[in-house]
Design a protein around this motif. Structure first.
Motif: not given
Ligand SMILES: Nc1ncnc2c1ncn2[C@@H]1O[C@H](COP(=O)(O)OP(=O)(O)O)[C@@H](O)[C@H]1O
Ligand SMILES: O=c1ccn([C@@H]2O[C@H](COP(=O)(O)O)[C@@H](O)[C@H]2O)c(=O)[nH]1
Length: 202
Positions: A2-11, A134-137
């Motif tokens: 089972l292939v799961i992709g997890i995307a999202g911006g940096t942080g 996200r920038l703070i993290r």
């Protein structure tokens, strides 16, 4: 597999979400691959030249190798996953022997921008956090863990990271099956993803 992709911006919290998901899965059942390991090798460049690379553009990623490795894992083969150094802006000489298992999690900012890669995924998850969060993290993490200073992070954010995010990452939400709101820790969403994985594994 089972292939799961997890995307999202940096942080946004991709790595954190991956760790929360795999916490309750048996070690031998899950393999994790990070897109960060597949930045192009840049041995021919000086460190100053490497620091100028736009690491938030799809062309910075060796998608051919990433797709090849996932195809090999799907066939049950073992791969040698590259190891990346953020301090050196380059792959190291090390690799990690990575075995196939029941669940493969692929995480990274740009993984939904590549059609062949997207087509290999059974479940696509997008982790969302607001850009200020996200920038703070990113500032905190890059200064403590990735050998950066405040000027480097802010300069990169304004010059490449934000425009690339708006062009190549945010629009990829369109392809997501699940979007996890992650301005705060979201245990309910993690439980839902875990339940889906367990159902698919039965
Ligand atoms: N929901 C959250 N609330 C607060 N901090 C978070 C949350 N998710 C992640 N973090 C922190 O933010 C930083 C970046 O998270 P990380 O998972 O590395 O993001 P990504 O892999 O998407 O770049 C880390 O220091 C992490 O501990
Ligand atoms: O040498 C490098 C390579 C990449 N980056 C930045 O890393 C992030 C992606 O990693 P996350 O773990 O998803 O945050 C990307 O925004 C690149 O700008 C880097 O700083 N240096």
């Amino acid at each position: 597999m089972l292939v799961i992709g997890i995307a999202g911006g940096t942080g946004s919290g991709k790595t954190t979400v991956v760790n929360q998901i795999i916490n309750e899965l048996a070690n031998e059942d899950v393999t994790v691959i990070s897109q960060d390991s597949y930045y192009h090798e840049t041995d021919n460049l000086s460190i100053t030249e490497r620091a100028k690379i736009n690491f938030d553009h799809p062309r910075a990623i060796d998608f051919d190798l990433l797709v090849k490795h996932i195809a090999q894992l799907k066939k049950g083969k073992t791969i040698l996953q590259p190891v990346y150094s953020f301090a050196m802006h380059n792959r190291t000489k090390d690799t990690v022997k990575t075995h196939a298992s029941k669940v493969l999690i692929v995480e990274g900012i740009l993984i939904f921008s590549h059609k062949d890669l997207r087509d290999m995924m059974d479940i696509k998850v997008f982790v969302h956090a607001d850009s200020d969060e996200r920038l703070i993290r990113r500032l905190k993490r890059d200064i403590t863990e990735r050998a950066r200073d405040m000027d480097e992070v802010l300069q990169r954010y304004q010059s490449t990271l934000k425009p690339m995010h708006d062009q190549f990452i945010e629009p990829m939400k369109e392809y997501a099956d699940i979007i996890i709101p992650n301005n705060k820790y979201n245990t309910v969403a993690i439980d839902i993803v875990r339940t889906i994985i367990n159902e698919r594994l039965q």
